[in-house]
Motif scaffolding. Structure first.
Motif, short mmCIF file in Angstrom:
data_model
loop_
_atom_site.label_atom_id
_atom_site.label_comp_id
_atom_site.label_asym_id
_atom_site.label_seq_id
_atom_site.Cartn_x
_atom_site.Cartn_y
_atom_site.Cartn_z
N THR A 85 0.82 -1.20 0.00
CA THR A 85 0.00 0.00 0.00
C THR A 85 0.86 1.26 0.00
O THR A 85 0.60 2.22 -0.72
N ALA A 88 2.59 1.73 -3.35
CA ALA A 88 1.66 2.14 -4.40
C ALA A 88 1.53 3.66 -4.46
O ALA A 88 1.28 4.24 -5.52
N LEU A 122 -2.82 -8.38 -3.40
CA LEU A 122 -3.16 -6.99 -3.09
C LEU A 122 -2.66 -6.05 -4.18
O LEU A 122 -3.37 -5.11 -4.56
N ALA A 123 -1.46 -6.28 -4.68
CA ALA A 123 -0.89 -5.41 -5.72
C ALA A 123 -1.79 -5.36 -6.95
O ALA A 123 -1.88 -4.32 -7.61
N ARG A 125 -4.89 -5.31 -6.99
CA ARG A 125 -6.14 -4.59 -6.71
C ARG A 125 -5.91 -3.12 -6.39
O ARG A 125 -6.81 -2.47 -5.84
N ILE A 126 -4.73 -2.59 -6.69
CA ILE A 126 -4.43 -1.19 -6.40
C ILE A 126 -4.08 -0.47 -7.69
O ILE A 126 -3.27 -0.93 -8.48
N ALA A 128 -3.54 3.80 -9.32
CA ALA A 128 -3.26 5.17 -8.89
C ALA A 128 -3.38 6.12 -10.06
O ALA A 128 -3.16 5.75 -11.22
#
Length: 239
Positions: A85, A88, A122-123, A125-126, A128
């Motif tokens: 997080t 990101a 997780l990566a 689902r992020i 920017a």
């Protein structure tokens, strides 16, 4: 394993064995590649300035200076998620984004088990929305902060007015997703904050800057209530 993650994993393998040397054949077997591939990766590390070295003769091989790298860190799945997080948020406009990118590659290469799975899931689902800061500006600001040297800026303020300044960097401030260079402005003879995405050009002068207290420059400004991020507390030596 792709080449970039393998190279970082190779460094960790050498670091874990230090001060002992490892033979190319052993490294090739460890990563399931040819000895020629390992030899090429090790040569690339040397050319990039990594503290790896080779010794010939009986008992020789490849090794790394353990004083030049950090020891392996075993992250929990929750810690790994926190790192993903945080990484990101470090897009191309963020100070030290290049170092963040290589650090993230090293982290990914060294992770195994549940932590690695958590990171990958997780990566994915992020996303920017990047801000605009020229890489040349970011690099010049990073270098000036690291070397404590005077920086010449071309800057556009909130009203659209352009100006050229010579500044003495004191530190960085982040607020509402924006990054600011806090510096002593020689033109205004006062502390000022320069939003990185409003700096249109930045050039190092090589001139050594005077030491400036970050907190002191923030006093009396809208950022006077700024505090050190709690995540950095353990990295800051006591006064």
């Amino acid at each position: 394993m792709k080449r970039t993650p393998r190279i970082y994993a190779l460094v960790e393998e050498l670091r874990a064995a230090a001060p002992r040397s490892l033979m190319v054949a052993a490294l090739a077997a460890r990563f399931e590649v040819s000895k020629r591939t390992v030899q090429r990766d090790l040569q690339a590390l040397m050319e990039a300035g990594a503290p790896v070295r080779t010794t010939t003769g009986r008992g020789g091989g490849w090794s790394i200076d353990p004083a030049m790298t950090l020891p392996p860190i075993r992250f929990t799945a929750q810690e790994a998620a926190a790192l993903v997080t945080a990484l990101a948020a470090a897009d191309a406009s963020t100070p030290y984004a290049g170092a963040v990118r290589t650090a993230s590659q090293k982290i990914a290469a060294s992770m195994t088990g549940p932590a690695s799975t958590t990171v990958q899931e997780l990566a994915a689902r992020i996303v920017a929305l990047p801000t605009r800061t020229a890489e040349s500006v970011r690099t010049a600001v990073e270098q000036a902060l690291t070397d404590s040297t005077v920086l010449r800026l071309s800057y556009v303020d909130a009203a659209g007015r352009e100006s050229d300044r010579a500044v003495e960097p004191a530190g960085l401030l982040t607020a509402d997703g924006k990054w600011y260079l806090i510096a002593w402005c020689r033109t205004r003879q006062a502390g000022r904050g320069f939003r990185l995405d409003r700096i249109t050009a930045a050039a190092p002068t090589g001139e050594q800057a005077r030491p400036h207290d970050l907190a002191g420059l923030l006093l009396g400004s809208a950022a006077a209530s700024a505090v050190q991020p709690t995540a950095l507390a353990s990295l800051i030596p006591p006064p």
